[in-house]
Enzyme design. Structure first.
Site: not given
Ligand code: RIB
Length: 309
Positions: A12, A14, A40-41, A223, A251-253, A288, A292
């Site tokens: 994605n 953002d 985008g995840k 968390g 953060a999760g990604d 971001g 990040s």
């Molecule tokens: O997990 C964060 C992501 O969720 C963002 O970058 C956004 O694009 C959505 O996909």
């Protein structure tokens, strides 16, 4: 173990805005700070895995527009194999509107665009790449049949899989026995297990329930409280690293991508979780999604410093 990490997922652009507090419905808040970044995840996880030292292939679908082409170039810049990206004409690249408040919490709305058009034919064309992977990483911003196809192919080819169950959609469990490693936050764990997940003992119970669906390893991120990890021969809470959050987006990604790199490299499960937690901790101190995500050198330096403290 070493080898290729294949990420099948979303990409994605953002559009992010930092505001003091999130507006209520019907309210306007002002004095925001705007930025446009890559997200985008799927793309975030691919980037995190590559920056953490992994050899990464990214299977995705983007629009044949300025954003799609720029994303591909950006991912190449991180050393990611992008020839497996599909370009769709007449559809825009996925996009996300992200509001971040003064405490670093966000709210995100996604327009999937081309992500929803990733085709089974394309996945079939990439089946050699998938079969040759050391780990396949998936999230849920792409069509469900793509996830089902990839998990089935991975099972048949004996390739381990990591599914990040985000965002929450349907809460079906029939594919669970094809997941080697599930990474979920408290909300996703509760939705999938149908159990409350608000603390360590509830996370423990939910992880046991999720493993009964056939998932081999369950990681529930809690968390600041850390990660609850549950596998056949290991069960423990692995603490998080305390940091002051600026923006928790991706953060999760970052966690999933860094975990994948460490796991494929042969680090143990607790070591991989600690490595992933360090990467995620760094990412929340920056603004971001992809901007990040830390490099391997930054993660190693962070862990060395944390050990010395
Ligand atoms: O997990 C964060 C992501 O969720 C963002 O970058 C956004 O694009 C959505 O996909």
């Amino acid at each position: 173990m070493s080898g290729q990490i294949t990420v099948v997922g979303s990409s994605n652009v953002d559009f992010i805005m930092r505001v003091e507090r999130l507006p209520k419905p019907g309210e306007t808040v002002t004095n925001g700070k705007f930025a446009q970044v890559y997200g985008g995840k799927g793309a975030n996880q691919a980037t995190a895995a590559a920056r953490a030292g992994g050899e990464v292939v990214f299977i995705a679908s983007v629009g044949e527009d300025t954003y799609g082409k720029a994303m591909k170039k950006n991912l190449r810049g991180d050393g990611i194999e992008t020839r497996t990206m599909q370009f769709q004409s007449g559809t825009s690249t996925g996009s996300a509107l992200i509001l971040i408040d003064g405490k670093g919490e966000n709210s995100i709305a996604v327009a999937p665009g081309a992500n929803d058009l990733l085709t089974l034919e394309h996945l079939e064309a990439c089946s050699g790449v998938l079969r040759g992977s050391a780990l396949i990483v998936l999230q849920r911003e792409i069509p469900e049949p793509i996830i089902a196809f990839t998990l089935a192919l991975a099972e048949e080819s004996k390739v381990p899989t990591l599914l990040n169950y985000a965002p929450i959609k349907a809460t079906e469990t029939e594919l669970c026995d094809k997941i080697s490693i599930l990474v979920v936050n408290e909300i996703e764990a509760a939705a999938l297990s149908h159990l409350p997940v608000g603390n360590e003992s509830e996370a423990k119970a939910a992880a046991i329930a999720l493993r009964k669906f056939g998932i081999k390893t369950v990681i529930i991120t809690l968390g600041a409280s850390g990660s609850w990890v549950c596998a056949e021969d290991f069960e423990a809470l692995i603490p998080a690293f305390p940091v002051k959050p600026l923006d928790t987006t991706a953060a999760g990604d970052t966690y999933c991508g860094a975990f994948a790199a460490a796991f494929v490299e042969g680090k143990s499960l607790p070591e991989s979780v600690r490595f992933a937690s360090a990467a995620a901790a760094i990412s929340v101190t920056r603004l971001g999604a992809q901007p990040s995500i830390p490099t391997r050198a930054e993660i190693d330096a962070f862990l060395t410093k944390a050990q010395a403290e």
